[in-house]
Design a protein around this motif. Sequence first.
Motif, PDB file in Angstrom:
ATOM      1  N   LEU A 199      -8.893 -55.764  -4.383  1.00 13.98           N
ATOM      2  CA  LEU A 199      -9.966 -56.761  -4.432  1.00 13.98           C
ATOM      3  C   LEU A 199     -11.365 -56.152  -4.425  1.00 13.98           C
ATOM      4  O   LEU A 199     -12.304 -56.714  -3.856  1.00 13.98           O
ATOM      5  CB  LEU A 199      -9.823 -57.763  -3.274  1.00 13.98           C
ATOM      6  CG  LEU A 199      -8.497 -58.514  -3.187  1.00 13.98           C
ATOM      7  CD1 LEU A 199      -8.483 -59.424  -1.960  1.00 13.98           C
ATOM      8  CD2 LEU A 199      -8.237 -59.334  -4.448  1.00 13.98           C
ATOM      9  N   GLN A 200     -11.534 -55.010  -5.117  1.00 13.13           N
ATOM     10  CA  GLN A 200     -12.861 -54.385  -5.129  1.00 13.13           C
ATOM     11  C   GLN A 200     -13.909 -55.275  -5.782  1.00 13.13           C
ATOM     12  O   GLN A 200     -15.072 -55.275  -5.383  1.00 13.13           O
ATOM     13  CB  GLN A 200     -12.811 -53.037  -5.860  1.00 13.13           C
ATOM     14  CG  GLN A 200     -11.948 -51.990  -5.188  1.00 13.13           C
ATOM     15  CD  GLN A 200     -10.617 -51.837  -5.888  1.00 13.13           C
ATOM     16  OE1 GLN A 200      -9.957 -52.846  -6.185  1.00 13.13           O
ATOM     17  NE2 GLN A 200     -10.201 -50.612  -6.150  1.00 13.13           N
ATOM     18  N   GLY A 201     -13.497 -56.021  -6.815  1.00 10.12           N
ATOM     19  CA  GLY A 201     -14.453 -56.919  -7.462  1.00 10.12           C
ATOM     20  C   GLY A 201     -14.920 -58.012  -6.533  1.00 10.12           C
ATOM     21  O   GLY A 201     -16.115 -58.343  -6.483  1.00 10.12           O
ATOM     22  N   ALA A 202     -13.979 -58.575  -5.784  1.00  7.39           N
ATOM     23  CA  ALA A 202     -14.305 -59.668  -4.864  1.00  7.39           C
ATOM     24  C   ALA A 202     -15.089 -59.176  -3.655  1.00  7.39           C
ATOM     25  O   ALA A 202     -16.069 -59.795  -3.228  1.00  7.39           O
ATOM     26  CB  ALA A 202     -13.021 -60.364  -4.423  1.00  7.39           C
ATOM     27  N   ARG A 203     -14.655 -58.062  -3.073  1.00 10.74           N
ATOM     28  CA  ARG A 203     -15.245 -57.623  -1.809  1.00 10.74           C
ATOM     29  C   ARG A 203     -16.489 -56.762  -1.991  1.00 10.74           C
ATOM     30  O   ARG A 203     -17.418 -56.823  -1.175  1.00 10.74           O
ATOM     31  CB  ARG A 203     -14.205 -56.871  -0.975  1.00 10.74           C
ATOM     32  CG  ARG A 203     -13.040 -57.728  -0.505  1.00 10.74           C
ATOM     33  CD  ARG A 203     -12.078 -56.971   0.394  1.00 10.74           C
ATOM     34  NE  ARG A 203     -11.538 -55.796  -0.296  1.00 10.74           N
ATOM     35  CZ  ARG A 203     -12.019 -54.572  -0.194  1.00 10.74           C
ATOM     36  NH1 ARG A 203     -13.044 -54.324   0.590  1.00 10.74           N
ATOM     37  NH2 ARG A 203     -11.481 -53.572  -0.858  1.00 10.74           N
ATOM     38  N   LEU A 204     -16.500 -55.952  -3.051  1.00  9.29           N
ATOM     39  CA  LEU A 204     -17.564 -54.955  -3.197  1.00  9.29           C
ATOM     40  C   LEU A 204     -18.606 -55.368  -4.239  1.00  9.29           C
ATOM     41  O   LEU A 204     -19.786 -55.501  -3.926  1.00  9.29           O
ATOM     42  CB  LEU A 204     -16.950 -53.599  -3.535  1.00  9.29           C
ATOM     43  CG  LEU A 204     -15.839 -53.123  -2.586  1.00  9.29           C
ATOM     44  CD1 LEU A 204     -15.301 -51.760  -3.017  1.00  9.29           C
ATOM     45  CD2 LEU A 204     -16.323 -53.074  -1.138  1.00  9.29           C
ATOM     46  N   THR A 205     -18.171 -55.579  -5.490  1.00 11.80           N
ATOM     47  CA  THR A 205     -19.137 -55.936  -6.536  1.00 11.80           C
ATOM     48  C   THR A 205     -19.833 -57.248  -6.219  1.00 11.80           C
ATOM     49  O   THR A 205     -21.063 -57.349  -6.309  1.00 11.80           O
ATOM     50  CB  THR A 205     -18.440 -56.033  -7.903  1.00 11.80           C
ATOM     51  OG1 THR A 205     -17.751 -54.812  -8.165  1.00 11.80           O
ATOM     52  CG2 THR A 205     -19.446 -56.277  -9.012  1.00 11.80           C
ATOM     53  N   ALA A 206     -19.056 -58.256  -5.844  1.00 11.68           N
ATOM     54  CA  ALA A 206     -19.663 -59.553  -5.528  1.00 11.68           C
ATOM     55  C   ALA A 206     -20.618 -59.439  -4.346  1.00 11.68           C
ATOM     56  O   ALA A 206     -21.682 -60.077  -4.322  1.00 11.68           O
ATOM     57  CB  ALA A 206     -18.580 -60.579  -5.243  1.00 11.68           C
TER      58      ALA A 206
END
Length: 350
Positions: A199-206
């Motif tokens: 979930l890098q997109g959800a947790r980090l990028t977002a």
Amino acid sequence: MQREDYNLAFLLRYENVAWYENGKVRILDRRVYPYKIEFVECTNYMQVSEAIRDMVTQSAGPYTAVGMGMALAAYEAKHLKREDKLAFLNEAADKLAHSRPTTANRYGQITMKCVEKAEEALSLGLDPVQCIFELTIESLNRRYHTMEKAARYLVEQIPENGVVLTQCFGETIIGMMCRIANEQHKSIRFYHAETRPYLQGARLTASVCHEMGFDSTVISDNMIAYVLEKKDVDLFTSAADTIAMDGHIANKIGTFQIAILCKYFGIPYFVTGIPDIDKSSVKDIMIEERDAEMVLSMNGLKHTMEGVKGLYPSFDITPPHLISGIITDKGIFSPYDLHSYTKTAVEAFY
């Protein structure tokens, strides 16, 4: 020295990536960010390597972690004789560089420069620990500054009130894209593919985009076609863990299928990064397969029956015919013409 992490989100400030101090390396645990802010503390370089392998940090985070790990290795070797000290550092450089196989070439450029800096420091009677630490900060500054140049070209491709789809966590380019857009007062809305299984997109990028003031919406990885068809996406962008000179790129698993969908819907896909001159073709790209248990569970909760199998390739490869352009510090290049990037002087990146 002016630091290049000004006006960036918490996740991108140097001390919150990886930091050496007093015989320890502290690494922000991105596996639990943002719902917990915890740091993993390493007291030897092998623990740094394990932290990278276990994805305590990923994306561009390991570039910093291996440099800080080399400062820690120099601290570990401080009582050794010169020859033994250099042998220890060479071993540490190799171990840290191979913490993850797909990006071993990039990590290796950093760790071997640290060995060279230590050797130079010893010849001049200087402290190799401090010299390697300072070299790592210089490398961080250089990478941030270089990706800021790339971000300017990327932001030019985004219209006012544009809609951008992201994949995984491009780290430096994400922060620089947001910083440049803020400086230009450009409004951008983001859709972030969640990027299973971590979930890098959800947790980090977002988190970065939201913290820096942008409208950020997380979508699950199986919503991509719907969003591309219904939500007026202007472009898709991702970084790349490897950019081979024949135009093939490796990035987080799932990038390939998004690129296929973008081609179908006529939406441009821009890859950001610096070509890997030492990888001539797709044949030089190694795909890392990780523990399948990561697919079978999340946050410690198993969601399959015993005996059900999993598969977890960390990356996939996107061919050049699906890529609209490779955005670099020198401008935008066709994936079929990356050798033009080398026609002018190539500055050190790592």
